[in-house]
Motif scaffolding. Structure first.
Motif, PDB file in Angstrom:
ATOM      1  N   UNK A  90      14.454  63.217 -28.756  1.00  0.00           N
ATOM      2  CA  UNK A  90      14.191  64.353 -29.607  1.00  0.00           C
ATOM      3  C   UNK A  90      15.480  64.911 -30.196  1.00  0.00           C
ATOM      4  N   UNK A  91      16.579  64.761 -29.472  1.00  0.00           N
ATOM      5  CA  UNK A  91      17.840  65.306 -29.961  1.00  0.00           C
ATOM      6  C   UNK A  91      18.455  64.489 -31.076  1.00  0.00           C
ATOM      7  N   UNK A  92      18.084  63.236 -31.217  1.00  0.00           N
ATOM      8  CA  UNK A  92      18.673  62.376 -32.235  1.00  0.00           C
ATOM      9  C   UNK A  92      17.724  62.064 -33.380  1.00  0.00           C
ATOM     10  N   UNK A  93      16.449  62.380 -33.249  1.00  0.00           N
ATOM     11  CA  UNK A  93      15.479  62.051 -34.280  1.00  0.00           C
ATOM     12  C   UNK A  93      14.727  63.309 -34.698  1.00  0.00           C
ATOM     13  N   UNK A 117       8.270  69.179 -30.444  1.00  0.00           N
ATOM     14  CA  UNK A 117       8.763  70.528 -30.198  1.00  0.00           C
ATOM     15  C   UNK A 117       7.670  71.588 -30.342  1.00  0.00           C
ATOM     16  N   UNK A 118       6.829  71.565 -31.383  1.00  0.00           N
ATOM     17  CA  UNK A 118       5.759  72.575 -31.447  1.00  0.00           C
ATOM     18  C   UNK A 118       4.772  72.462 -30.289  1.00  0.00           C
ATOM     19  N   UNK A 119       4.482  71.240 -29.845  1.00  0.00           N
ATOM     20  CA  UNK A 119       3.571  71.083 -28.713  1.00  0.00           C
ATOM     21  C   UNK A 119       4.145  71.702 -27.444  1.00  0.00           C
ATOM     22  N   UNK A 122       4.163  76.138 -23.383  1.00  0.00           N
ATOM     23  CA  UNK A 122       5.026  76.731 -22.360  1.00  0.00           C
ATOM     24  C   UNK A 122       4.655  78.170 -22.011  1.00  0.00           C
ATOM     25  N   UNK A 123       4.388  79.070 -22.975  1.00  0.00           N
ATOM     26  CA  UNK A 123       4.126  80.457 -22.572  1.00  0.00           C
ATOM     27  C   UNK A 123       2.776  80.677 -21.891  1.00  0.00           C
ATOM     28  N   UNK A 124       1.878  79.716 -21.966  1.00  0.00           N
ATOM     29  CA  UNK A 124       0.570  79.866 -21.336  1.00  0.00           C
ATOM     30  C   UNK A 124       0.731  79.769 -19.819  1.00  0.00           C
ATOM     31  N   UNK A 125       0.238  80.756 -19.072  1.00  0.00           N
ATOM     32  CA  UNK A 125       0.347  80.661 -17.609  1.00  0.00           C
ATOM     33  C   UNK A 125      -0.428  79.456 -17.087  1.00  0.00           C
ATOM     34  N   UNK A 126       0.214  78.716 -16.223  1.00  0.00           N
ATOM     35  CA  UNK A 126      -0.417  77.490 -15.726  1.00  0.00           C
ATOM     36  C   UNK A 126      -1.630  77.799 -14.856  1.00  0.00           C
ATOM     37  N   UNK A 127      -1.634  78.974 -14.215  1.00  0.00           N
ATOM     38  CA  UNK A 127      -2.801  79.364 -13.420  1.00  0.00           C
ATOM     39  C   UNK A 127      -4.016  79.611 -14.320  1.00  0.00           C
ATOM     40  N   UNK A 166       7.674  70.345 -17.774  1.00  0.00           N
ATOM     41  CA  UNK A 166       8.046  69.598 -18.975  1.00  0.00           C
ATOM     42  C   UNK A 166       9.071  70.315 -19.851  1.00  0.00           C
ATOM     43  N   UNK A 167       8.916  71.603 -20.111  1.00  0.00           N
ATOM     44  CA  UNK A 167       9.879  72.270 -20.983  1.00  0.00           C
ATOM     45  C   UNK A 167      11.228  72.484 -20.320  1.00  0.00           C
ATOM     46  N   UNK A 168      11.301  72.957 -19.062  1.00  0.00           N
ATOM     47  CA  UNK A 168      12.630  73.081 -18.449  1.00  0.00           C
ATOM     48  C   UNK A 168      13.369  71.752 -18.315  1.00  0.00           C
ATOM     49  N   UNK A 169      12.657  70.639 -18.300  1.00  0.00           N
ATOM     50  CA  UNK A 169      13.318  69.336 -18.249  1.00  0.00           C
ATOM     51  C   UNK A 169      13.741  68.902 -19.654  1.00  0.00           C
TER      52      UNK A 169
END
Length: 114
Positions: free
Chosen positions: A1-4, A12-14, A19-24, A50-53
């Motif tokens: 993602x960083x090179x393309x 990125x939009x996905x 990410x902000x949706x609570x997983x619970x 997924x996002x923190x990684x």
């Protein structure tokens, strides 16, 4: 993602939407789709990690200077060889930082991913 840019504009939009949706809050939906088994648990952990990684890996790929990749092209390296020999070693510290963060989030019993 960083090179393309194309890959980044797709994923990125996905990542930013989920990410902000609570997983619970996703647990009832995931349990309806996948049941109560291990697959549902792994999906919730994957969504929480997924996002923190991916963010450090994205910044690591973007952080590799374009000049270094151009010099590799002048040396006769193909695009794949430039990625392996120049970009990957330059981005490796950020990639490993993201993996370490993901492991902590995935294995911690108090993590938001669980």
């Amino acid at each position: 993602m960083g090179r393309s840019r194309g890959v980044a504009s797709f994923f990125n939009p996905l990542l930013m939407v989920t990410y902000p949706v609570p997983k619970a809050a996703l647990m009832p939906i995931i349990m309806l789709w996948l049941g109560v088994g291990d697959v549902a648990k792994m999906l919730v952990i994957f969504l929480g990690v997924s996002l923190p990684v991916n963010l450090p890996q994205l910044s690591g790929g973007e952080g590799c200077r374009g000049k270094d990749a151009v010099v590799g092209g002048c040396d006769g390296l193909s695009a794949a060889q430039r990625m392996i020999r120049i970009v990957l070693p330059a981005a490796l510290p950020e990639i490993l930082t993201g993996c370490r963060t993901g492991l902590v989030l995935a294995l911690s019993p108090w993590s938001p991913a669980r």
